[in-house]
Design a protein around this motif. Sequence first.
Motif, PDB file in Angstrom:
ATOM      1  N   HIS A 351      -7.530  -4.335 -49.209  1.00 59.79           N
ATOM      2  CA  HIS A 351      -7.779  -2.551 -48.522  1.00 59.79           C
ATOM      3  C   HIS A 351      -7.226  -2.142 -49.973  1.00 59.79           C
ATOM      4  CE1 HIS A 351      -7.929  -3.462 -44.436  1.00 59.79           C
ATOM      5  NE2 HIS A 351      -8.456  -3.070 -44.425  1.00 59.79           N
ATOM      6  N   THR A 352      -6.045  -2.325 -50.146  1.00 61.81           N
ATOM      7  CA  THR A 352      -4.727  -1.464 -51.741  1.00 61.81           C
ATOM      8  C   THR A 352      -5.923  -1.760 -52.805  1.00 61.81           C
ATOM      9  OG1 THR A 352      -3.580  -3.177 -51.999  1.00 61.81           O
ATOM     10  CG2 THR A 352      -2.681  -1.203 -50.842  1.00 61.81           C
ATOM     11  N   ALA A 353      -6.465  -3.247 -52.878  1.00 63.25           N
ATOM     12  CA  ALA A 353      -7.135  -3.182 -53.649  1.00 63.25           C
ATOM     13  C   ALA A 353      -8.716  -2.632 -54.649  1.00 63.25           C
ATOM     14  CB  ALA A 353      -7.868  -4.758 -54.122  1.00 63.25           C
ATOM     15  N   ARG A 354      -9.394  -2.507 -53.260  1.00 61.22           N
ATOM     16  CA  ARG A 354     -10.975  -1.737 -53.060  1.00 61.22           C
ATOM     17  C   ARG A 354     -10.254  -0.622 -53.478  1.00 61.22           C
ATOM     18  NH1 ARG A 354     -15.487  -4.037 -51.108  1.00 61.22           N
ATOM     19  NH2 ARG A 354     -15.025  -6.550 -49.576  1.00 61.22           N
ATOM     20  N   LEU A 355      -9.216   0.044 -53.232  1.00 64.97           N
ATOM     21  CA  LEU A 355      -9.073   1.770 -53.209  1.00 64.97           C
ATOM     22  C   LEU A 355      -8.391   2.031 -54.889  1.00 64.97           C
ATOM     23  CD1 LEU A 355      -7.527   4.460 -52.243  1.00 64.97           C
ATOM     24  CD2 LEU A 355      -5.301   3.428 -51.947  1.00 64.97           C
ATOM     25  N   LEU A 356      -7.801   0.716 -54.973  1.00 61.92           N
ATOM     26  CA  LEU A 356      -7.346   0.981 -56.603  1.00 61.92           C
ATOM     27  C   LEU A 356      -8.599   0.896 -57.546  1.00 61.92           C
ATOM     28  CD1 LEU A 356      -5.372   0.783 -58.671  1.00 61.92           C
ATOM     29  CD2 LEU A 356      -5.159  -1.718 -58.478  1.00 61.92           C
ATOM     30  N   LEU A 357      -9.436  -0.196 -57.230  1.00 59.81           N
ATOM     31  CA  LEU A 357     -11.035  -0.011 -58.355  1.00 59.81           C
ATOM     32  C   LEU A 357     -11.761   0.762 -58.047  1.00 59.81           C
ATOM     33  CD1 LEU A 357     -11.912  -3.979 -56.816  1.00 59.81           C
ATOM     34  CD2 LEU A 357     -11.120  -2.945 -59.813  1.00 59.81           C
ATOM     35  N   ALA A 358     -11.531   1.825 -56.880  1.00 54.22           N
ATOM     36  CA  ALA A 358     -12.256   2.916 -56.353  1.00 54.22           C
ATOM     37  C   ALA A 358     -12.191   3.925 -57.484  1.00 54.22           C
ATOM     38  CB  ALA A 358     -12.721   3.275 -55.270  1.00 54.22           C
ATOM     39  N   CYS A 359     -10.802   4.085 -57.160  1.00 47.10           N
ATOM     40  CA  CYS A 359     -10.081   5.492 -57.916  1.00 47.10           C
ATOM     41  C   CYS A 359      -9.793   5.340 -59.379  1.00 47.10           C
ATOM     42  CB  CYS A 359      -8.547   5.217 -57.458  1.00 47.10           C
ATOM     43  SG  CYS A 359      -8.088   6.235 -55.628  1.00 47.10           S
ATOM     44  N   ARG A 360     -10.118   4.526 -60.198  1.00 47.09           N
ATOM     45  CA  ARG A 360     -10.048   3.996 -61.143  1.00 47.09           C
ATOM     46  C   ARG A 360     -11.501   4.416 -62.096  1.00 47.09           C
ATOM     47  NH1 ARG A 360      -9.381  -1.025 -65.277  1.00 47.09           N
ATOM     48  NH2 ARG A 360      -7.196   0.003 -66.492  1.00 47.09           N
ATOM     49  N   GLU A 361     -12.367   4.586 -61.162  1.00 54.86           N
ATOM     50  CA  GLU A 361     -13.828   5.064 -61.437  1.00 54.86           C
ATOM     51  C   GLU A 361     -13.545   7.322 -61.551  1.00 54.86           C
ATOM     52  OE1 GLU A 361     -17.019   3.844 -61.739  1.00 54.86           O
ATOM     53  OE2 GLU A 361     -15.638   2.011 -61.508  1.00 54.86           O
ATOM     54  N   VAL A 362     -12.362   7.421 -61.537  1.00 57.25           N
ATOM     55  CA  VAL A 362     -11.697   8.511 -60.508  1.00 57.25           C
ATOM     56  C   VAL A 362     -11.072   8.949 -62.440  1.00 57.25           C
ATOM     57  CG1 VAL A 362     -10.781  10.964 -60.179  1.00 57.25           C
ATOM     58  CG2 VAL A 362     -12.411   9.153 -58.502  1.00 57.25           C
ATOM     59  N   ASP A 363      -9.527   7.982 -62.134  1.00 59.62           N
ATOM     60  CA  ASP A 363      -9.496   7.881 -63.501  1.00 59.62           C
ATOM     61  C   ASP A 363      -8.890   6.169 -64.270  1.00 59.62           C
ATOM     62  OD1 ASP A 363      -7.062   7.898 -65.708  1.00 59.62           O
ATOM     63  OD2 ASP A 363      -6.366  10.261 -64.409  1.00 59.62           O
ATOM     64  N   PRO A 364      -9.843   6.464 -65.626  1.00 62.18           N
ATOM     65  CA  PRO A 364      -9.471   4.944 -66.237  1.00 62.18           C
ATOM     66  C   PRO A 364      -7.979   4.571 -65.832  1.00 62.18           C
ATOM     67  CG  PRO A 364     -10.386   6.875 -67.660  1.00 62.18           C
ATOM     68  CD  PRO A 364      -9.990   7.254 -66.154  1.00 62.18           C
ATOM     69  N   ARG A 365      -7.439   5.383 -66.430  1.00 60.54           N
ATOM     70  CA  ARG A 365      -5.863   4.891 -66.783  1.00 60.54           C
ATOM     71  C   ARG A 365      -5.163   4.361 -65.488  1.00 60.54           C
ATOM     72  NH1 ARG A 365      -4.296  10.941 -68.913  1.00 60.54           N
ATOM     73  NH2 ARG A 365      -5.442  11.393 -67.029  1.00 60.54           N
ATOM     74  N   ILE A 366      -5.857   4.282 -63.836  1.00 59.73           N
ATOM     75  CA  ILE A 366      -4.634   4.109 -63.153  1.00 59.73           C
ATOM     76  C   ILE A 366      -5.008   2.401 -62.493  1.00 59.73           C
ATOM     77  CG2 ILE A 366      -4.670   4.256 -60.453  1.00 59.73           C
ATOM     78  CD1 ILE A 366      -4.141   6.587 -61.939  1.00 59.73           C
ATOM     79  N   ARG A 367      -4.060   1.640 -62.807  1.00 59.62           N
ATOM     80  CA  ARG A 367      -3.875   0.318 -62.902  1.00 59.62           C
ATOM     81  C   ARG A 367      -2.682   0.105 -61.340  1.00 59.62           C
ATOM     82  NH1 ARG A 367      -1.473  -2.094 -67.607  1.00 59.62           N
ATOM     83  NH2 ARG A 367      -1.729  -3.794 -65.578  1.00 59.62           N
ATOM     84  N   ALA A 368      -2.371   0.866 -60.612  1.00 65.91           N
ATOM     85  CA  ALA A 368      -0.833   0.378 -59.440  1.00 65.91           C
ATOM     86  C   ALA A 368      -1.312   1.064 -58.441  1.00 65.91           C
ATOM     87  CB  ALA A 368      -0.510  -0.100 -60.333  1.00 65.91           C
ATOM     88  N   VAL A 369      -0.936   0.748 -57.795  1.00 66.09           N
ATOM     89  CA  VAL A 369      -0.965   1.903 -56.091  1.00 66.09           C
ATOM     90  C   VAL A 369       0.212   0.858 -54.930  1.00 66.09           C
ATOM     91  CG1 VAL A 369      -3.000   0.131 -55.468  1.00 66.09           C
ATOM     92  CG2 VAL A 369      -2.120   3.141 -54.202  1.00 66.09           C
ATOM     93  N   ILE A 370       0.626   1.541 -54.516  1.00 66.18           N
ATOM     94  CA  ILE A 370       1.430   0.905 -52.964  1.00 66.18           C
ATOM     95  C   ILE A 370       1.734   1.965 -52.274  1.00 66.18           C
ATOM     96  CG2 ILE A 370       3.834   2.398 -53.603  1.00 66.18           C
ATOM     97  CD1 ILE A 370       4.870  -0.235 -52.727  1.00 66.18           C
ATOM     98  N   ASN A 371       1.019   1.672 -50.650  1.00 69.68           N
ATOM     99  CA  ASN A 371       0.679   2.549 -49.813  1.00 69.68           C
ATOM    100  C   ASN A 371       2.520   2.426 -48.675  1.00 69.68           C
ATOM    101  OD1 ASN A 371       0.032  -0.317 -48.894  1.00 69.68           O
ATOM    102  ND2 ASN A 371       0.426   0.871 -46.960  1.00 69.68           N
ATOM    103  N   LEU A 372       2.456   3.670 -48.808  1.00 69.14           N
ATOM    104  CA  LEU A 372       3.953   4.331 -48.107  1.00 69.14           C
ATOM    105  C   LEU A 372       3.684   4.987 -46.702  1.00 69.14           C
ATOM    106  CD1 LEU A 372       5.979   5.192 -51.572  1.00 69.14           C
ATOM    107  CD2 LEU A 372       5.975   2.768 -50.565  1.00 69.14           C
ATOM    108  N   LYS A 373       4.884   4.303 -45.776  1.00 70.16           N
ATOM    109  CA  LYS A 373       4.883   5.528 -44.636  1.00 70.16           C
ATOM    110  C   LYS A 373       4.878   6.677 -44.673  1.00 70.16           C
ATOM    111  CE  LYS A 373       7.645   5.965 -40.290  1.00 70.16           C
ATOM    112  NZ  LYS A 373       8.398   5.558 -39.762  1.00 70.16           N
ATOM    113  N   TYR A 374       3.784   7.899 -43.855  1.00 70.11           N
ATOM    114  CA  TYR A 374       4.042   8.759 -44.232  1.00 70.11           C
ATOM    115  C   TYR A 374       4.752   9.738 -42.903  1.00 70.11           C
ATOM    116  CZ  TYR A 374       3.079  13.553 -43.149  1.00 70.11           C
ATOM    117  OH  TYR A 374       2.947  15.408 -43.132  1.00 70.11           O
ATOM    118  N   SER A 375       5.813  10.844 -43.851  1.00 71.24           N
ATOM    119  CA  SER A 375       6.039  11.734 -42.761  1.00 71.24           C
ATOM    120  C   SER A 375       7.298  12.839 -43.673  1.00 71.24           C
ATOM    121  CB  SER A 375       7.892  10.957 -42.273  1.00 71.24           C
ATOM    122  OG  SER A 375       8.747  10.823 -43.002  1.00 71.24           O
ATOM    123  N   PRO A 376       7.103  13.633 -43.203  1.00 69.48           N
ATOM    124  CA  PRO A 376       7.491  14.925 -43.400  1.00 69.48           C
ATOM    125  C   PRO A 376       8.633  15.184 -44.613  1.00 69.48           C
ATOM    126  CG  PRO A 376       7.006  15.701 -41.502  1.00 69.48           C
ATOM    127  CD  PRO A 376       6.902  14.475 -41.169  1.00 69.48           C
TER     128      PRO A 376
END
Length: 462
Positions: A351-376
């Motif tokens: 999941h996060t790898a596919r997200l990372l590769l897809a986001c790199r199509e928007v901004d080529p500088r992006i190379r890292a991502v982490i998913n975290l728990k949402y709360s306000p």
Amino acid sequence: MKTTENQSKTSHPIFVLAIGGSDPCGGAGVQMDLMTLGACGIRGLSAISALTIQNSHGIDRIMPISPRDLQDQITACIDDFPVTWVKTGILPDPNLVKVVAEIIQKYKLKCVVDPILRSGKGFGFAKEDSLKAYIDNLCSQASIVTPNLGELRQLARMVAPEIDLSAVDSLTLAQKLAQIWKTNILAKGGHASGSIITDFLVQKDNMWRFSHPRLPFNEIHGSGCCLASAIAGYCAKGLSIATAVADAEHLFESALLAGWTWHETTFLNPLNNLTELGLESLLKDEVNQVIATLESHPFASSFIPEVRTNVSILSLGGVTREQVAAVDGRITIVGGQVKAAGPIRLGCSNHTARLLLACREVDPRIRAVINLKYSPTNLDFCQRASLLCLEIMRSRELPAQKTSEHSTMEWIPSQIRLDSTTFPDVVYDTGDFGKEAMIRLFAHSGKDLQEKLLKILNGMKG
């Protein structure tokens, strides 16, 4: 490390031809080109345009090769090997420039032009007639031109004499040249003053800014050769121009940090740990540093979601999921403490790898991502860390996309492109039926990701 898709389809390596001068001390010219291409996983070919007599103290003299000999070297390579990308360095005679331009046009080659007009110590490589030959014959055929500040001004002075050079900045000059030549311009900022170095990549429809702190090194030998060769190498592997520049910037910084100083001249070391095995080790170390931050911080457990967390970092030059390092088994909570459930591996993240590769199509500088728990509360700490946050609405997602996690990973960057002109640090959603609310933290490298994560976590102490 596994090969890229481009490599796996062939039984031979990917080739790039480096055209430039020979440096007997190996710190610049085709010697640096070949080392850098090797670090990119590319088989470098070379054609010598000039012999030089130089060392760490400076350049004594330069002896151009005859146009016929340069032409024969180039054609010997491209008639034998499947070359599509070329990188040019010094071309100290206008007839050499014309030879290269004619061959690029004849063979329909893609080219990174590094218009080296003067060495870092002030030795002039190209006179006025050579500069004119660059402008008339070569620059408009280039896929990208990579001038430093001095070269940018010299080129602009001849191409657009109406511009008052004292009244405009490098970005404006780069935009003007990109418009005239209808090509990409990387305006390098290393020769400008200030504690932050900024390079501008100007494209037809985009402008990318690459900024990093100025490192405390003396005169750097071969910096332009290293960066331009890395761009050519990554382009040959199938990366877009912007993505190739982003990764080349990282490779250059690594080569500089691994370099050494001799007689007040800094020599780059692009091969330091950049074999396939060494690059994989460096990539895993980037992931491990982020994991260590989570495991050691007392407040990190409040950021682990029900589906658990993963860190994904893409290799320099990477284009496939198999070139993304992540935790095999994700990051979980054991006895109230954050703990990686398995080892760091390449290709284990989905999941996060596919997200990372897809986001790199928007901004080529992006190379890292982490998913975290949402709360306000967690979102508030992200905002307090002065991170740019963007909410995406899961209600916009089509039913067919919601049932496919792969489609969701491609849908998220489409919403970023729709809702933001600047790629955010944080992308979050408040969830939907069957979808856990989530925060996703993006960064340009593992170090950048670790620093952003620490800003968030340390803010909780107050």
